[in-house]
Design an enzyme around this catalytic site. Structure first.
Site, PDB file in Angstrom:
ATOM      1  N   TYR A  51      -1.355  -0.575  10.159  1.00 39.31           N
ATOM      2  CA  TYR A  51      -2.213  -1.246   9.273  1.00 39.31           C
ATOM      3  C   TYR A  51      -0.900  -0.592   8.059  1.00 39.31           C
ATOM      4  O   TYR A  51      -0.148  -1.600   7.902  1.00 39.31           O
ATOM      5  CB  TYR A  51      -3.151  -0.533   8.195  1.00 39.31           C
ATOM      6  CG  TYR A  51      -3.112  -1.063   6.937  1.00 39.31           C
ATOM      7  CD1 TYR A  51      -3.744  -1.829   6.652  1.00 39.31           C
ATOM      8  CD2 TYR A  51      -3.141   0.297   6.290  1.00 39.31           C
ATOM      9  CE1 TYR A  51      -4.185  -2.356   5.465  1.00 39.31           C
ATOM     10  CE2 TYR A  51      -3.666   0.027   5.180  1.00 39.31           C
ATOM     11  CZ  TYR A  51      -3.490  -1.194   4.452  1.00 39.31           C
ATOM     12  OH  TYR A  51      -3.903  -1.420   2.923  1.00 39.31           O
ATOM     13  N   SER A  57       0.956  -0.991  -0.177  1.00 33.69           N
ATOM     14  CA  SER A  57      -0.214  -0.161   0.036  1.00 33.69           C
ATOM     15  C   SER A  57       1.012   1.167   0.463  1.00 33.69           C
ATOM     16  O   SER A  57       1.947   1.403   0.249  1.00 33.69           O
ATOM     17  CB  SER A  57      -1.152  -0.113   1.446  1.00 33.69           C
ATOM     18  OG  SER A  57      -1.758   1.161   1.669  1.00 33.69           O
TER      19      SER A  57
END
Length: 295
Positions: free
Chosen positions: A156, A143
């Site tokens: 995350y 990501s």
């Protein structure tokens, strides 16, 4: 002269967390390329349903990426059905959002288990098989949070930073050993999936379609790309930011509202996803309620 893109027809691919979202879109893209595809997912029924939708060369299997024996069984089933594994896409991941200091330990452990240990297990199972044949490609879905760090998604972001570092380190080991096996990591902006529901927009960046990420995965395999930004323009934004002094780069981030993408997420819009993510807790027994996800 530019290298010719690789032909993927007939290659065997396995994708984790692929019953929906980016994983399913990637399975669909692979099927269009003439590949044989195994979809692995914690929801075995949904994996089988997705496979049935995508054609005869796609199969669905149960998979819990937090357990190495489950990953081993998934790859075994893939190879038994289609032949030696050529491509593994480590896609499975969850993204509960909220303030770091409000995050309970169960949520943090779950993210690390799925987002990081899941990738580690996938690589440890697939790489020895690929190395023995001196061919193959592992693609890890990371990501852009794994480069920047996103407020509202601290743990995350940490897991995705780890995926980037893991991929680079293992790629270096393979190079030293003279292996032809390739590794890539793909870094999308927010995607229009359940995982990205309710997140804020950033100036100059629009949310991606799952197919955008799937196409980037295909491109990485065809051209042997290592670090893949989606959209591609994000690479230039990142490089520009690294050239600025810290105060200036922070100002750019705030001006473009990148720091609000997760921090400003709509809790009501994310409620269904957050509940499903909670129920993906490793080791959760049938009928058992998950522990508190967020405060």
């Amino acid at each position: 002269m530019a290298k010719q893109p690789r032909i993927l027809v007939g290659q065997v691919a396995a994708i984790t967390g692929a019953a929906r979202g980016i994983g399913k879109a990637t399975a669909q893209a692979f099927a269009r390329e003439g590949m044989k595809v195994a979809i692995g997912d914690l929801d075995a029924e949904l994996a089988e349903q997705a496979a049935a939708e995508l054609g005869p060369n796609v199969a669905g299997f149960a998979l819990d990426v937090t357990r190495r024996d489950s990953v081993e069984a998934f790859v075994d089933a893939t190879e038994e059905r289609f032949g030696p594994l050529d491509v593994l896409v480590n896609n499975a991941g969850i993204m509960p959002v909220g303030r770091f200091i409000d995050e309970d330990d169960a949520t943090a452990l779950r993210m690390v288990d799925i987002n990081l240990h899941g990738v580690i297990h996938g690589m440890k199972v697939a790489l020895p098989r690929m190395m023995a044949r001196n061919r193959g490609h592992v693609v890890n879905i990371a990501s852009q949070a794994g480069k920047y760090g996103a407020p509202g998604g601290a743990t995350y972001s940490a897991t995705k930073h780890a995926v980037v570092g893991l991929t680079e380190a293992v790629r270096g080991e393979l190079h030293i050993e003279g292996s032809a096996v390739e590794l890539s990591y793909v870094m999308p902006f927010v995607v229009k999936t359940e995982l990205g529901a309710g997140t804020e927009n950033a100036r100059g960046m629009k949310k991606l379609e799952p197919a955008d990420v799937a196409d980037a995965v295909v491109d990485a395999i065809k051209h042997g790309l290592v670090d893949v930004w989606v959209p591609r323009s994000a690479r230039h934004t990142y490089r520009f930011g690294t050239l600025l002094p810290r105060r200036a780069s922070d100002g750019v981030v705030r001006a473009l509202k990148f720091d609000r993408v997760l921090m400003g997420a709509d809790k009501h819009a994310r409620a269904a996803y957050e509940l499903r993510a909670a129920r993906s807790e490793p080791g959760l027994e049938a009928g058992e309620e998950p522990r508190r996800l967020t405060s």
